[in-house]
Write a protein that holds these residues in place. Structure first.
Motif, PDB file in Angstrom:
ATOM      1  N   HIS A  58       0.842  -1.199   0.000  1.00  0.00           N
ATOM      2  CA  HIS A  58       0.000   0.000   0.000  1.00  0.00           C
ATOM      3  C   HIS A  58       0.876   1.246   0.000  1.00  0.00           C
ATOM      4  CE1 HIS A  58       0.222   0.486   4.575  1.00  0.00           C
ATOM      5  NE2 HIS A  58       0.599  -0.765   4.417  1.00  0.00           N
ATOM      6  N   ASN A  59       0.445   2.237  -0.811  1.00  0.00           N
ATOM      7  CA  ASN A  59       1.278   3.403  -1.036  1.00  0.00           C
ATOM      8  C   ASN A  59       0.410   4.605  -1.403  1.00  0.00           C
ATOM      9  OD1 ASN A  59       3.976   4.605  -1.425  1.00  0.00           O
ATOM     10  ND2 ASN A  59       3.332   4.798  -3.558  1.00  0.00           N
ATOM     11  N   LEU A  60       0.840   5.773  -0.965  1.00  0.00           N
ATOM     12  CA  LEU A  60       0.120   7.011  -1.192  1.00  0.00           C
ATOM     13  C   LEU A  60       0.257   7.457  -2.641  1.00  0.00           C
ATOM     14  CD1 LEU A  60      -1.429   9.264   0.367  1.00  0.00           C
ATOM     15  CD2 LEU A  60       0.787  10.390   0.688  1.00  0.00           C
ATOM     16  N   GLU A  61      -0.838   7.390  -3.378  1.00  0.00           N
ATOM     17  CA  GLU A  61      -0.817   7.813  -4.776  1.00  0.00           C
ATOM     18  C   GLU A  61      -2.115   8.515  -5.157  1.00  0.00           C
ATOM     19  OE1 GLU A  61       0.857   5.382  -7.894  1.00  0.00           O
ATOM     20  OE2 GLU A  61       1.498   3.901  -6.397  1.00  0.00           O
ATOM     21  N   GLY A  62      -2.685   9.224  -4.232  1.00  0.00           N
ATOM     22  CA  GLY A  62      -3.901   9.967  -4.509  1.00  0.00           C
ATOM     23  C   GLY A  62      -3.970  11.170  -3.607  1.00  0.00           C
ATOM     24  N   GLY A  63      -4.955  11.998  -3.796  1.00  0.00           N
ATOM     25  CA  GLY A  63      -5.082  13.195  -2.974  1.00  0.00           C
ATOM     26  C   GLY A  63      -4.041  14.238  -3.357  1.00  0.00           C
ATOM     27  N   SER A  64      -3.707  15.094  -2.404  1.00  0.00           N
ATOM     28  CA  SER A  64      -2.801  16.211  -2.688  1.00  0.00           C
ATOM     29  C   SER A  64      -1.344  15.788  -2.801  1.00  0.00           C
ATOM     30  CB  SER A  64      -2.943  17.277  -1.596  1.00  0.00           C
ATOM     31  OG  SER A  64      -2.605  16.729  -0.322  1.00  0.00           O
ATOM     32  N   ILE A  65      -0.990  14.627  -2.283  1.00  0.00           N
ATOM     33  CA  ILE A  65       0.387  14.135  -2.334  1.00  0.00           C
ATOM     34  C   ILE A  65       0.393  12.772  -3.001  1.00  0.00           C
ATOM     35  CG2 ILE A  65       2.398  13.458  -0.972  1.00  0.00           C
ATOM     36  CD1 ILE A  65       1.426  15.363   1.206  1.00  0.00           C
ATOM     37  N   SER A  66       1.267  12.595  -3.971  1.00  0.00           N
ATOM     38  CA  SER A  66       1.367  11.305  -4.656  1.00  0.00           C
ATOM     39  C   SER A  66       2.827  10.890  -4.739  1.00  0.00           C
ATOM     40  CB  SER A  66       0.772  11.406  -6.060  1.00  0.00           C
ATOM     41  OG  SER A  66       0.776  10.138  -6.683  1.00  0.00           O
ATOM     42  N   LEU A  67       3.114   9.712  -4.241  1.00  0.00           N
ATOM     43  CA  LEU A  67       4.485   9.199  -4.205  1.00  0.00           C
ATOM     44  C   LEU A  67       4.594   7.948  -5.074  1.00  0.00           C
ATOM     45  CD1 LEU A  67       5.172   9.623  -0.379  1.00  0.00           C
ATOM     46  CD2 LEU A  67       5.600  11.252  -2.219  1.00  0.00           C
ATOM     47  N   ALA A  68       4.235   8.116  -6.333  1.00  0.00           N
ATOM     48  CA  ALA A  68       4.226   6.975  -7.250  1.00  0.00           C
ATOM     49  C   ALA A  68       5.601   6.362  -7.419  1.00  0.00           C
ATOM     50  CB  ALA A  68       3.673   7.406  -8.609  1.00  0.00           C
ATOM     51  N   ASP A  69       6.651   7.150  -7.281  1.00  0.00           N
ATOM     52  CA  ASP A  69       7.988   6.604  -7.487  1.00  0.00           C
ATOM     53  C   ASP A  69       8.380   5.594  -6.418  1.00  0.00           C
ATOM     54  OD1 ASP A  69       9.352   7.588  -9.915  1.00  0.00           O
ATOM     55  OD2 ASP A  69       8.863   9.551  -9.096  1.00  0.00           O
ATOM     56  N   VAL A  70       7.768   5.677  -5.241  1.00  0.00           N
ATOM     57  CA  VAL A  70       8.012   4.640  -4.236  1.00  0.00           C
ATOM     58  C   VAL A  70       7.514   3.291  -4.768  1.00  0.00           C
ATOM     59  CG1 VAL A  70       7.509   3.850  -1.895  1.00  0.00           C
ATOM     60  CG2 VAL A  70       7.887   6.286  -2.329  1.00  0.00           C
ATOM     61  N   ARG A  71       6.325   3.307  -5.369  1.00  0.00           N
ATOM     62  CA  ARG A  71       5.788   2.064  -5.954  1.00  0.00           C
ATOM     63  C   ARG A  71       6.655   1.568  -7.106  1.00  0.00           C
ATOM     64  NH1 ARG A  71       3.084   1.635 -10.379  1.00  0.00           N
ATOM     65  NH2 ARG A  71       2.354   3.819 -10.311  1.00  0.00           N
ATOM     66  N   LEU A  72       7.072   2.482  -7.969  1.00  0.00           N
ATOM     67  CA  LEU A  72       7.910   2.075  -9.092  1.00  0.00           C
ATOM     68  C   LEU A  72       9.209   1.434  -8.603  1.00  0.00           C
ATOM     69  CD1 LEU A  72       7.442   5.136 -11.485  1.00  0.00           C
ATOM     70  CD2 LEU A  72       6.433   2.849 -11.711  1.00  0.00           C
ATOM     71  N   GLY A  73       9.786   1.990  -7.566  1.00  0.00           N
ATOM     72  CA  GLY A  73      10.989   1.386  -6.995  1.00  0.00           C
ATOM     73  C   GLY A  73      10.709   0.033  -6.381  1.00  0.00           C
ATOM     74  N   PHE A  74       9.555  -0.088  -5.714  1.00  0.00           N
ATOM     75  CA  PHE A  74       9.174  -1.372  -5.126  1.00  0.00           C
ATOM     76  C   PHE A  74       9.001  -2.427  -6.211  1.00  0.00           C
ATOM     77  CE2 PHE A  74       6.042  -4.437  -3.587  1.00  0.00           C
ATOM     78  CZ  PHE A  74       6.594  -4.809  -2.362  1.00  0.00           C
ATOM     79  N   GLU A  75       8.310  -2.061  -7.287  1.00  0.00           N
ATOM     80  CA  GLU A  75       8.103  -3.011  -8.385  1.00  0.00           C
ATOM     81  C   GLU A  75       9.430  -3.427  -9.021  1.00  0.00           C
ATOM     82  OE1 GLU A  75       3.647  -1.358  -9.673  1.00  0.00           O
ATOM     83  OE2 GLU A  75       5.426  -0.803 -10.837  1.00  0.00           O
ATOM     84  N   ALA A  76      10.361  -2.468  -9.130  1.00  0.00           N
ATOM     85  CA  ALA A  76      11.688  -2.805  -9.656  1.00  0.00           C
ATOM     86  C   ALA A  76      12.409  -3.762  -8.713  1.00  0.00           C
ATOM     87  CB  ALA A  76      12.515  -1.533  -9.854  1.00  0.00           C
ATOM     88  N   GLY A  77      12.225  -3.553  -7.401  1.00  0.00           N
ATOM     89  CA  GLY A  77      12.827  -4.450  -6.426  1.00  0.00           C
ATOM     90  C   GLY A  77      12.264  -5.852  -6.499  1.00  0.00           C
ATOM     91  N   VAL A  78      10.953  -5.961  -6.687  1.00  0.00           N
ATOM     92  CA  VAL A  78      10.317  -7.278  -6.828  1.00  0.00           C
ATOM     93  C   VAL A  78      10.853  -7.985  -8.075  1.00  0.00           C
ATOM     94  CG1 VAL A  78       8.123  -8.456  -7.289  1.00  0.00           C
ATOM     95  CG2 VAL A  78       8.237  -6.655  -5.554  1.00  0.00           C
TER      96      VAL A  78
END
Length: 418
Positions: A58-78
Motif C-alpha cells: 500500500h502506497n500514497l498515490e492519490g489526494g494532494s500528495i502522490s508518491l508513485a515513485d516509491v511504488r515504481l521502486g518497489f516493483e523494480a525491487g520485486v
C-alpha cells in the motif's frame, strides 16, 4: 517517552525526506544509473512453476500528495528479487498493489484486499492513513513491514508492525552524536514553533544532549521566518554548531547563517535538494543525513556498491524526471520484505500470514541493502517504537557539490538511548 505528537511531527519530516530529499531527482539519470557501474553478477531466477508468495503493498498515490515513485521502486525491487535472487526460496514474489490517498477509508480498503487475497504480509511504501489498517491486519494475523513509520499508530504498534530504518527519535539523537564527534560543545537547535517541536526538544533532544555533555539551546521560529533576524538571534548565543529542523526554509536558513558570519557545522537534515542551489563555499561544513547510502554519494563502501548497481540496473528504464530517493526507498523495502519471507520460509513452506507474523518477532540479520549494518526485530532499536534498524549516514558536499560520507558511518546512538 512515546507520544503521538512526536511521531506525527516526524511523519511530516519523513515525508519531506522521501518526497524531495534527493538533489538529483529532477536532473538526468546519472545518479540512478552511473555509467561506471559494474555489471551485475549472475543470479538465479524464481521458479515460475511454483506458487507465488503474495504480499500486499500500500502506497500514497492519490489526494494532494502522490508518491508513485516509491511504488515504481518497489516493483523494480520485486523484479530484481524474482529475476536475480531466486524469489522467495524459489517461489516468485507477487505484490498486490493498492493505492491510498491519505484517508483512513482508503487504507482500510487496502487491508481488506490483502486479507481477501490471502497476502502473507502487508508492506508499506508511504501511507498516512495506515493506522486505520491495524485492527484489520491484526484480526487476520498480518504483520506490517516498511522502511519508516509515517503515522503514530504504526510507530508504536510493537509486535504487529516492523520498520527497518532507525526510529524518529534516533534521528534527532544521531544529529547530536555526529556533532559531538566533530568536536561541537555548544549546539543551537532551530525548530519550527509548534507543540511537536517543543515536545521533541524536551523529550528527546535535551536528554540526549545531557548524556553527551553538550550544551544546547532551542530557538523556536515561525513557519516562515525572516532569516536575517533569526540568524542574528541564534548567533548572539555563541554556538559552535547549529542543528536546523526547518525543512521548508532550509534554502534560506543555511546561507543566512553563513552571511551572518557563522563558519561552524550546520546540520540540514535530508534537504539535499538545496545543494545545487547554493555556492560550495556556503555548503562547507553543512551536514546532510540519510537512512542509507544514496546513489549520488562519493566513496560508497564496497559492500554497498553492489546494491547501488542493482538498483541502477533495475530502475534504468524508468522516466528520468522521477524521484531517485523515492525509488530507492521502494526498492529497499521490496528487498527487505523478500529477505524476511526467505528467512521465515526456510522452515515453513507454504508460508502463511500467521507464520510470517510469528517469525518476524525474532528476525535479525547482518546487513541491510544500501547499509553496512544489520537489523534486529526481536527488540525495538529505540524503546517503545517499531524500529528494527538503526544508524543514519551523514555526508557533506565537496567543492563539486558531491556528497561525501563522513568517517565512521552510520552513527552509533547507543550512548544516548533512554
Amino acid at each position: 517517552m512515546r507520544t503521538s505528537k512526536i511521531a506525527a511531527g516526524i511523519a511530516f519530516a519523513a515525508l519531506l525526506a522521501v518526497s524531495s530529499a534527493c538533489g538529483s531527482d529532477d536532473s538526468d539519470d546519472s545518479s540512478a544509473a552511473p555509467s561506471g557501474r559494474a555489471a551485475l553478477p549472475s543470479g538465479t531466477a524464481a521458479d515460475g512453476s511454483m506458487n507465488p508468495v503474495t504480499v500486499g503493498f500500500h502506497n500514497l498515490e492519490g489526494g494532494s500528495i502522490s508518491l508513485a515513485d516509491v511504488r515504481l521502486g518497489f516493483e523494480a525491487g520485486v523484479k530484481y528479487v524474482n529475476e536475480h535472487l531466486g524469489g522467495v526460496n524459489g517461489h516468485p514474489l507477487k505484490a498486490i498493489a493498492c493505492k491510498t490517498d491519505g484517508t483512513p477509508e482508503a487504507s482500510v480498503n487496502c487491508a481488506n484486499q490483502f486479507v481477501e487475497q490471502k497476502a502473507v504480509l502487508a508492506v508499506q511504501g508511504a501511507d498516512f492513513g495506515a493506522d486505520a489498517m491495524l485492527p484489520v491486519l491484526k484480526s487476520a494475523g498480518l504483520a506490517e513491514l516498511g522502511s519508516f513509520p509515517l503515522t503514530p499508530g504504526m510507530d508504536t504498534a510493537v509486535g504487529d508492525a516492523y520498520f527497518m530504518q532507525g526510529s524518529a527519535e534516533e534521528g534527532y539523537a544521531a544529529n547530536l552524536v555526529q556533532l559531538k564527534k566533530l568536536s561541537a560543545s555548544k549546539v543551537a537547535v532551530v525548530m519550527v514553533d509548534n507543540p511537536t517541536s517543543h515536545e521533541t526538544y524536551d523529550k528527546v533532544i535535551s536528554p540526549a544532549a545531557v548524556k553527551l555533555g553538550l550544551e544546547t539551546k532551542v530557538f523556536y521560529v515561525p513557519a516562515q521566518s525572516d532569516w536575517t533576524v533569526q540568524s542574528a538571534t541564534v548567533l548572539a548565543w555563541g554556538p559552535d554548531a547549529i542543528s536546523t529542523y526547518v525543512a521548508a526554509d532550509a534554502l534560506a536558513a543555511v546561507p543566512a547563517f553563513r552571511s551572518a558570519g557563522f563558519s561552524g557545522h550546520i546540520t540540514a537534515g535530508s534537504n539535499t535538494e538545496i545543494i545545487p542551489q547554493l555556492d560550495p563555499s556556503v555548503l562547507d561544513k553543512v551536514l546532510f543525513s540519510a537512512p542509507y547510502y544514496l546513489p549520488e554519494f562519493a566513496d560508497i563502501p564496497a559492500e554497498v556498491r553492489g546494491d547501488i548497481d542493482a538498483f541502477a540496473e533495475y530502475t534504468s528504464g524508468l522516466p528520468k524526471d522521477g524521484s531517485v530517493t523515492q525509488r530507492q526507498t521502494g526498492f529497499y523495502t521490496a528487498l527487505m520484505a523478500a529477505q524476511l519471507l526467505r528467512d521465515v520460509g526456510t522452515k515453513t513452506d507454504p508460508l502463511t500470514a500467521e507464520v510470517v507474523h510469528a517469525g518476524v518477532k525474532t528476525w535479525k540479520g547482518d546487513r541491510q541493502p544500501f547499509r553496512t549494518n544489520g537489523w534486529d526485530c526481536s527488540k525495538p532499536s529505540w524503546p517503545g517504537t517499531t524500529a528494527c534498524g538503526t544508524g543514519n549516514v551523514y555526508a557533506t558536499p565537496g567543492a563539486d557539490r558531491t556528497l561525501a560520507p563522513l568517517p565512521d558511518q552510520p552513527v552509533d546512538i547507543s550512548a544516548v538511548l533512554p
